[in-house]
Motif scaffolding. Structure first.
Motif, PDB file in Angstrom:
ATOM      1  N   UNK A  82      25.597  83.483  62.315  1.00 55.95           N
ATOM      2  CA  UNK A  82      24.155  83.288  62.391  1.00 55.95           C
ATOM      3  C   UNK A  82      23.772  83.394  63.865  1.00 55.95           C
ATOM      4  N   UNK A  83      22.668  84.053  64.135  1.00 52.42           N
ATOM      5  CA  UNK A  83      22.237  84.285  65.514  1.00 52.42           C
ATOM      6  C   UNK A  83      21.002  83.492  65.851  1.00 52.42           C
ATOM      7  N   UNK A  84      20.983  82.975  67.078  1.00 50.05           N
ATOM      8  CA  UNK A  84      19.845  82.205  67.575  1.00 50.05           C
ATOM      9  C   UNK A  84      19.567  82.648  69.005  1.00 50.05           C
ATOM     10  N   UNK A  85      18.304  82.808  69.317  1.00 52.02           N
ATOM     11  CA  UNK A  85      17.921  83.132  70.686  1.00 52.02           C
ATOM     12  C   UNK A  85      18.032  81.876  71.537  1.00 52.02           C
ATOM     13  N   UNK A  92      15.291  86.664  66.314  1.00 56.94           N
ATOM     14  CA  UNK A  92      16.749  86.722  66.458  1.00 56.94           C
ATOM     15  C   UNK A  92      17.320  87.778  65.504  1.00 56.94           C
ATOM     16  N   UNK A  93      18.518  88.277  65.805  1.00 58.45           N
ATOM     17  CA  UNK A  93      19.175  89.202  64.884  1.00 58.45           C
ATOM     18  C   UNK A  93      19.446  88.517  63.540  1.00 58.45           C
ATOM     19  N   UNK A  94      19.513  89.326  62.495  1.00 59.57           N
ATOM     20  CA  UNK A  94      19.811  88.760  61.172  1.00 59.57           C
ATOM     21  C   UNK A  94      21.278  88.327  61.119  1.00 59.57           C
ATOM     22  N   UNK A  95      21.620  87.429  60.207  1.00 59.93           N
ATOM     23  CA  UNK A  95      23.019  87.001  60.078  1.00 59.93           C
ATOM     24  C   UNK A  95      23.913  88.188  59.718  1.00 59.93           C
ATOM     25  N   UNK A  96      25.174  88.077  60.102  1.00 54.27           N
ATOM     26  CA  UNK A  96      26.159  89.124  59.827  1.00 54.27           C
ATOM     27  C   UNK A  96      27.294  88.523  59.009  1.00 54.27           C
ATOM     28  N   UNK A 127      15.739  92.021  67.545  1.00 51.59           N
ATOM     29  CA  UNK A 127      14.824  92.083  68.672  1.00 51.59           C
ATOM     30  C   UNK A 127      15.198  93.149  69.712  1.00 51.59           C
ATOM     31  N   UNK A 128      16.368  93.803  69.522  1.00 50.04           N
ATOM     32  CA  UNK A 128      16.902  94.683  70.562  1.00 50.04           C
ATOM     33  C   UNK A 128      16.073  95.942  70.790  1.00 50.04           C
ATOM     34  N   UNK A 129      15.402  96.441  69.758  1.00 50.79           N
ATOM     35  CA  UNK A 129      14.595  97.655  69.928  1.00 50.79           C
ATOM     36  C   UNK A 129      13.473  97.454  70.938  1.00 50.79           C
ATOM     37  N   UNK A 130      13.107  96.212  71.203  1.00 52.72           N
ATOM     38  CA  UNK A 130      12.071  95.940  72.213  1.00 52.72           C
ATOM     39  C   UNK A 130      12.539  96.329  73.616  1.00 52.72           C
ATOM     40  N   UNK A 131      13.856  96.401  73.817  1.00 57.04           N
ATOM     41  CA  UNK A 131      14.402  96.736  75.130  1.00 57.04           C
ATOM     42  C   UNK A 131      14.415  98.244  75.398  1.00 57.04           C
ATOM     43  N   UNK A 132      14.130  99.055  74.388  1.00 56.03           N
ATOM     44  CA  UNK A 132      14.098 100.508  74.569  1.00 56.03           C
ATOM     45  C   UNK A 132      12.900 100.902  75.425  1.00 56.03           C
ATOM     46  N   UNK A 133      13.057 101.911  76.299  1.00 59.04           N
ATOM     47  CA  UNK A 133      11.950 102.320  77.176  1.00 59.04           C
ATOM     48  C   UNK A 133      10.674 102.656  76.405  1.00 59.04           C
ATOM     49  N   UNK A 134      10.810 103.311  75.268  1.00 60.83           N
ATOM     50  CA  UNK A 134       9.623 103.684  74.488  1.00 60.83           C
ATOM     51  C   UNK A 134       8.894 102.473  73.897  1.00 60.83           C
ATOM     52  N   UNK A 135       9.542 101.319  73.911  1.00 63.91           N
ATOM     53  CA  UNK A 135       8.913 100.093  73.399  1.00 63.91           C
ATOM     54  C   UNK A 135       8.564  99.119  74.525  1.00 63.91           C
ATOM     55  N   UNK A 136       8.573  99.593  75.744  1.00 68.47           N
ATOM     56  CA  UNK A 136       8.201  98.759  76.877  1.00 68.47           C
ATOM     57  C   UNK A 136       9.352  98.330  77.753  1.00 68.47           C
ATOM     58  N   UNK A 137      10.595  98.384  77.212  1.00 69.82           N
ATOM     59  CA  UNK A 137      11.770  98.074  78.021  1.00 69.82           C
ATOM     60  C   UNK A 137      12.003  96.604  78.311  1.00 69.82           C
ATOM     61  N   UNK A 138      11.140  95.734  77.802  1.00 72.64           N
ATOM     62  CA  UNK A 138      11.279  94.281  78.028  1.00 72.64           C
ATOM     63  C   UNK A 138      11.064  93.554  76.714  1.00 72.64           C
ATOM     64  N   UNK A 139      11.683  92.392  76.633  1.00 65.04           N
ATOM     65  CA  UNK A 139      11.436  91.542  75.473  1.00 65.04           C
ATOM     66  C   UNK A 139      10.020  90.997  75.606  1.00 65.04           C
ATOM     67  N   UNK A 140       9.131  91.268  74.641  1.00 61.37           N
ATOM     68  CA  UNK A 140       7.744  90.818  74.780  1.00 61.37           C
ATOM     69  C   UNK A 140       7.583  89.299  74.753  1.00 61.37           C
ATOM     70  N   UNK A 141       8.539  88.593  74.178  1.00 61.67           N
ATOM     71  CA  UNK A 141       8.431  87.133  74.112  1.00 61.67           C
ATOM     72  C   UNK A 141       8.773  86.465  75.441  1.00 61.67           C
TER      73      UNK A 141
END
Length: 182
Positions: A82-85, A92-96, A127-141
């Motif tokens: 289970x993942x927690x920020x 947070x990422x979904x459980x694996x 939440x990792x796709x938020x770090x892609x340049x096309x999505x702003x490159x930063x975690x919005x939270x």
């Protein structure tokens, strides 16, 4: 009436004298030991998920004086992380879940190597796709270039005689980033 009262008092004394261990029919428990992060800094562009190089699992007797038998061998069936920020973010990422069959001899141990704690494709999800340049490159939270998550891993199995067991939690922390942004 006197016999009923004596029986009742004797029953209460018997219940009070039982420990939790005596109430639990399973004679063994599992301890975990994680060693050697394979990678605690995760570049999401490599699609290499968080991995533990070595996880040792120990089957231990609840009563050191007890004689364990092959019926007390443990079969691990799966694990869930289970993942927690822990960086202030909430997404947070979904459980694996990872299924397997690993046998731990009663009173013995098993070693797992290169155990993934997340699926490759999870690095392509929130939440990792938020770090892609096309999505702003930063975690919005958090406004950060990295996302820090803690994994809480549990191991599920049973003894040959049918006792269900859960071991954990095993805690691990990983930092996720995009390319050379770290």
């Amino acid at each position: 009436m006197k016999k009923i009262v004596i029986f009742f008092l004797f029953s209460i004394l018997l219940l009070i004298s039982c420990t939790d261990q005596e109430k639990d029919p399973c004679p063994v428990y599992i301890e975990t030991e994680a060693k050697d992060y394979a990678n605690y800094l995760i570049d999401i562009t490599t699609l290499s998920p968080p991995t533990m190089k070595t996880i040792n699992l120990y089957s231990k007797s609840k009563n050191p004086a007890a004689q364990l038998t092959p019926l007390d061998d443990v079969q691990l069936d799966y694990m869930i992380t289970y993942w927690k920020r822990i960086d202030g973010g909430t997404v947070a990422p979904k459980p694996f879940r990872l299924n397997w069959t690993v046998v731990i001899p009663a009173g013995g141990n098993a070693t797992l190597n290169d155990v993934p704690l997340m699926a490759d494709e999870q690095l392509l999800e929130l939440p990792f796709t938020q770090l892609l340049p096309e999505n702003g490159g930063r975690d919005p939270e958090t406004g950060n270039l990295i996302i820090v998550c803690r994994g809480e891993t549990y191991f599920y199995g049973h003894t040959v005689q049918g006792c269900d067991l859960v071991a954990g939690p095993m805690y691990t922390t990983f930092e996720f980033y995009y390319g050379g942004a770290k």
